[in-house]
Design a protein around this motif. Sequence first.
Motif, PDB file in Angstrom:
ATOM      1  N   ARG A  50      33.442  29.515  79.698  1.00 55.21           N
ATOM      2  CA  ARG A  50      32.438  29.778  80.716  1.00 55.21           C
ATOM      3  C   ARG A  50      33.030  30.638  81.838  1.00 55.21           C
ATOM      4  N   GLY A  51      32.192  31.471  82.411  1.00 55.09           N
ATOM      5  CA  GLY A  51      32.623  32.367  83.467  1.00 55.09           C
ATOM      6  C   GLY A  51      33.189  31.642  84.676  1.00 55.09           C
ATOM      7  N   GLN A  53      32.703  32.175  87.740  1.00 51.59           N
ATOM      8  CA  GLN A  53      31.749  32.034  88.836  1.00 51.59           C
ATOM      9  C   GLN A  53      30.591  31.092  88.519  1.00 51.59           C
ATOM     10  N   LYS A  54      30.613  30.442  87.357  1.00 49.28           N
ATOM     11  CA  LYS A  54      29.529  29.538  86.972  1.00 49.28           C
ATOM     12  C   LYS A  54      29.480  28.338  87.917  1.00 49.28           C
ATOM     13  N   ASP A  55      28.284  27.862  88.213  1.00 46.30           N
ATOM     14  CA  ASP A  55      28.110  26.684  89.073  1.00 46.30           C
ATOM     15  C   ASP A  55      28.570  25.409  88.388  1.00 46.30           C
ATOM     16  N   THR A  56      28.486  25.379  87.072  1.00 46.38           N
ATOM     17  CA  THR A  56      28.860  24.178  86.325  1.00 46.38           C
ATOM     18  C   THR A  56      29.959  24.495  85.318  1.00 46.38           C
ATOM     19  N   PRO A  58      33.026  25.801  85.346  1.00 47.09           N
ATOM     20  CA  PRO A  58      33.654  27.128  85.239  1.00 47.09           C
ATOM     21  C   PRO A  58      34.977  27.050  84.476  1.00 47.09           C
ATOM     22  N   GLU A  86      24.516  37.001  75.686  1.00 49.06           N
ATOM     23  CA  GLU A  86      25.843  36.455  75.992  1.00 49.06           C
ATOM     24  C   GLU A  86      26.980  37.046  75.168  1.00 49.06           C
ATOM     25  N   THR A 137      28.960  38.149  83.538  1.00 47.41           N
ATOM     26  CA  THR A 137      28.646  37.104  84.520  1.00 47.41           C
ATOM     27  C   THR A 137      28.643  35.708  83.908  1.00 47.41           C
ATOM     28  N   GLU A 138      28.606  35.619  82.599  1.00 44.61           N
ATOM     29  CA  GLU A 138      28.477  34.321  81.925  1.00 44.61           C
ATOM     30  C   GLU A 138      29.731  33.903  81.162  1.00 44.61           C
ATOM     31  N   GLU A 140      33.757  34.286  80.148  1.00 44.43           N
ATOM     32  CA  GLU A 140      35.104  34.713  80.513  1.00 44.43           C
ATOM     33  C   GLU A 140      35.884  35.167  79.285  1.00 44.43           C
TER      34      GLU A 140
END
Length: 181
Positions: A50-51, A53-56, A58, A86, A137-138, A140
């Motif tokens: 997961r990226g 900058q993800k809220d959940t 990361p 994605e 953005t999604e 990594e």
Amino acid sequence: MDELVDILDDYGNYTGHTCLKSEAHLKGLFHPTVHIWFYTNKGQILWQQRGAQKDTHPLLWDVSVAGHIGAGEDMAIAAVREVQEEIGLEILPSELHEIGFFKSVHKHSDTLIDKEFHHTFCCELKVSLHKLTKQETEVEDLKFIEIGTFEKRVEQNELEGFVPHDLSYYQVIVGALKKRL
């Protein structure tokens, strides 16, 4: 990106109501998502990191592709759309094989409560890793893990670095992927 999502009841039934995804997360309202697990004919699972900058969760390793189903959107069409967004791969709905329907609740904070029902599929990955294009953005990173290697991690509950899905969820996924080989 904020989008309109359908609201579900505690059993995954559509209520006829919609709201923005941000409101569903703020209020802890159930809504539908798709999970797509890619596997290779060599017995590997494609994992997405997961990226940052993800809220959940990361930078944790997660399902190959996942995303929200837009309000009124067909789940297979949502899955195809999410795969293209994605990892840059075009697939057909007929390539998806249903695994199941899973309830998931994660309270990340007082203002971010993920209450989702995951419509979960698997699909054979027929291209090499370097042919995939990560959505900046999604995603990594992407990598393969042998199904047997991950199965041992699940059996030993050694899942540090992975999104904390229920252990039973991971067990069902491993079993479903092994049946496809």
